[in-house]
Design a protein around this motif. Sequence first.
Motif, mmCIF file in Angstrom:
data_model
loop_
_atom_site.group_PDB
_atom_site.id
_atom_site.type_symbol
_atom_site.label_atom_id
_atom_site.label_comp_id
_atom_site.label_asym_id
_atom_site.label_seq_id
_atom_site.Cartn_x
_atom_site.Cartn_y
_atom_site.Cartn_z
ATOM 1 N N THR A 2 65.662 9.786 43.509
ATOM 2 C CA THR A 2 64.277 9.867 43.977
ATOM 3 C C THR A 2 63.660 11.175 43.515
ATOM 4 O OG1 THR A 2 64.778 8.563 45.948
ATOM 5 C CG2 THR A 2 62.786 9.929 46.007
ATOM 6 N N THR A 3 62.456 11.099 42.965
ATOM 7 C CA THR A 3 61.738 12.305 42.557
ATOM 8 C C THR A 3 60.388 12.345 43.267
ATOM 9 O OG1 THR A 3 62.805 12.345 40.381
ATOM 10 C CG2 THR A 3 60.765 13.592 40.631
ATOM 11 N N ILE A 4 60.122 13.466 43.927
ATOM 12 C CA ILE A 4 58.853 13.693 44.635
ATOM 13 C C ILE A 4 58.106 14.786 43.897
ATOM 14 C CG2 ILE A 4 57.798 14.405 46.810
ATOM 15 C CD1 ILE A 4 60.472 13.560 48.163
ATOM 16 N N ARG A 5 56.833 14.521 43.583
ATOM 17 C CA ARG A 5 56.012 15.536 42.921
ATOM 18 C C ARG A 5 54.738 15.773 43.737
ATOM 19 N NH1 ARG A 5 57.789 12.506 38.465
ATOM 20 N NH2 ARG A 5 59.110 13.715 37.020
ATOM 21 N N ARG A 6 54.451 17.041 43.948
ATOM 22 C CA ARG A 6 53.212 17.414 44.631
ATOM 23 C C ARG A 6 52.579 18.578 43.889
ATOM 24 N NH1 ARG A 6 53.678 18.395 50.905
ATOM 25 N NH2 ARG A 6 51.445 18.643 50.522
ATOM 26 N N THR A 7 51.258 18.575 43.794
ATOM 27 C CA THR A 7 50.534 19.704 43.206
ATOM 28 C C THR A 7 49.754 20.404 44.311
ATOM 29 O OG1 THR A 7 50.352 18.608 41.055
ATOM 30 C CG2 THR A 7 48.830 20.427 41.510
ATOM 31 N N ILE A 8 50.034 21.698 44.483
ATOM 32 C CA ILE A 8 49.439 22.488 45.559
ATOM 33 C C ILE A 8 48.387 23.413 44.963
ATOM 34 C CG2 ILE A 8 49.910 23.996 47.510
ATOM 35 C CD1 ILE A 8 51.452 21.344 47.589
ATOM 36 N N PRO A 9 47.097 23.236 45.336
ATOM 37 C CA PRO A 9 46.077 24.189 44.866
ATOM 38 C C PRO A 9 46.142 25.461 45.721
ATOM 39 C CG PRO A 9 45.061 22.451 46.178
ATOM 40 C CD PRO A 9 46.516 22.129 46.113
ATOM 41 N N VAL A 10 46.601 26.535 45.135
ATOM 42 C CA VAL A 10 46.753 27.807 45.853
ATOM 43 C C VAL A 10 45.552 28.695 45.545
ATOM 44 C CG1 VAL A 10 48.162 29.880 46.137
ATOM 45 C CG2 VAL A 10 49.260 27.652 45.841
ATOM 46 N N GLY A 102 42.396 31.066 41.499
ATOM 47 C CA GLY A 102 43.432 30.233 42.088
ATOM 48 C C GLY A 102 44.461 29.791 41.064
ATOM 49 N N VAL A 103 45.488 29.087 41.531
ATOM 50 C CA VAL A 103 46.527 28.602 40.646
ATOM 51 C C VAL A 103 47.076 27.291 41.211
ATOM 52 C CG1 VAL A 103 48.285 29.995 41.840
ATOM 53 C CG2 VAL A 103 48.739 29.159 39.514
ATOM 54 N N ALA A 104 47.330 26.336 40.321
ATOM 55 C CA ALA A 104 47.936 25.063 40.722
ATOM 56 C C ALA A 104 49.452 25.192 40.614
ATOM 57 C CB ALA A 104 47.433 23.931 39.840
ATOM 58 N N VAL A 105 50.152 24.884 41.705
ATOM 59 C CA VAL A 105 51.613 24.958 41.727
ATOM 60 C C VAL A 105 52.163 23.543 41.869
ATOM 61 C CG1 VAL A 105 53.644 25.907 42.880
ATOM 62 C CG2 VAL A 105 51.522 27.237 42.800
#
Length: 418
Positions: A2-10, A102-105
């Motif tokens: 299982t692979t979970i991907r999330r993009t967090i706008p910091v 900001g930065v996308a993580v």
Amino acid sequence: MTTIRRTIPVTVELQNEQRYLNVPFEVPPGTDSLEVVIRFDPSESGIDLGCVGAGGWRGWSGGARTEYLITATDATPGYLPGVPEPGEWNVVLGLHRVPSAGVAVEVEITMPASRPVPPVPESAPVARAVRGSDRALPAEPGLTWFAGDFHGHTIHSDGRLPIGGLAALGVASGLDFMAVTDHNTVSHHAHLPGEGAKHGITLLPGQEVTTHRGHANAFGDIGWIDFREPAQHWVDEVERRGGTLSINHPISGDCSWLHRLERRPAAVELWHATWYRELISTAPFAWFRTWPAGATLLGGSDVHMLEEPQRPGTPTTWVAAEDASAEAILEGVRAGRTAITGSAHLDGAALMPELMRAPALVRLGDEVMAVDAEGLVLVDGFGRRRSVRSARESFSADPADGPFALLLADRSIMALCA
């Protein structure tokens, strides 16, 4: 798999609200391993990385890594191995440096892990030419002055040396002991007795409790100290568990101590390796004037890698103890039996044998003794001066008048004691 991907706008606003951001994910029963990778643009950003499991803290690598693996029997250095317990886990993002735009993580979690944990390189023992304790500095009956270093890092945080490599470097430097103080983790503690025995040096368990407002070393096999808590919690919790906390490099650039404390710890890393750049600076003493009388003085090289000019023992902290075991050394620290040596003329790449001959200043009851310091000047905390005229000379010295220092004619500080 299982692979979970999330993009967090910091954003800066998010950083203002919370320095440590939890990214939750669920670990299903039967999971035997997991892998976490974060991706972001590092050109203007700095994002630290850690992990909280369903059963508690699992590790930290700060800005040293952008990935980690945890399996039943192994883990990336900085993290604790063990079967991932089912339930909610969190990837911890330390929002250290965030640009105005900001930065996308991107956070990617894979269960089970797609690969094994890379092996840690072995370090061959080195021959010890001389021990610090071989110098036989004058001590109270039943005690010996052992030479060591209270600040060092390995691959378990942002160092480049395996534990064995740091141990070997300490042995080559002539030390009797070294504290291994990796940032915000205790994953190295389990390896210290074995590596210390292999290399013939005592490795003290430590943790550098690290934040953007200052660092402190927690010494002793006392478990993990939560750096996300207020600094007063560190002081109280370390004391409650029977350990010792030291404020680190309190005037070192952007790592200077800024935390407010209602009750202060007993020890201070007054002499840090960065002080070698300007040994006539009185800044450490100016800061120390704010500290309660009776603080234990420590020194640390803060060694991370072979490419650095400092080596273990630059500076050297001497501890008067019954033996060189970790327990005895830490008991000596709790009792305040420490002294620090260094040399203004020491080449940064030189090792401990040169420091063995460096002037020393040690306490013996109501006196301090200057050793190998003929021609230097003894100065107390009030600025009063006395000349040292022989190779071993004692001076009356009330601890309340400290700290005491040995100075060269150019005012460079060569040794300290309380």
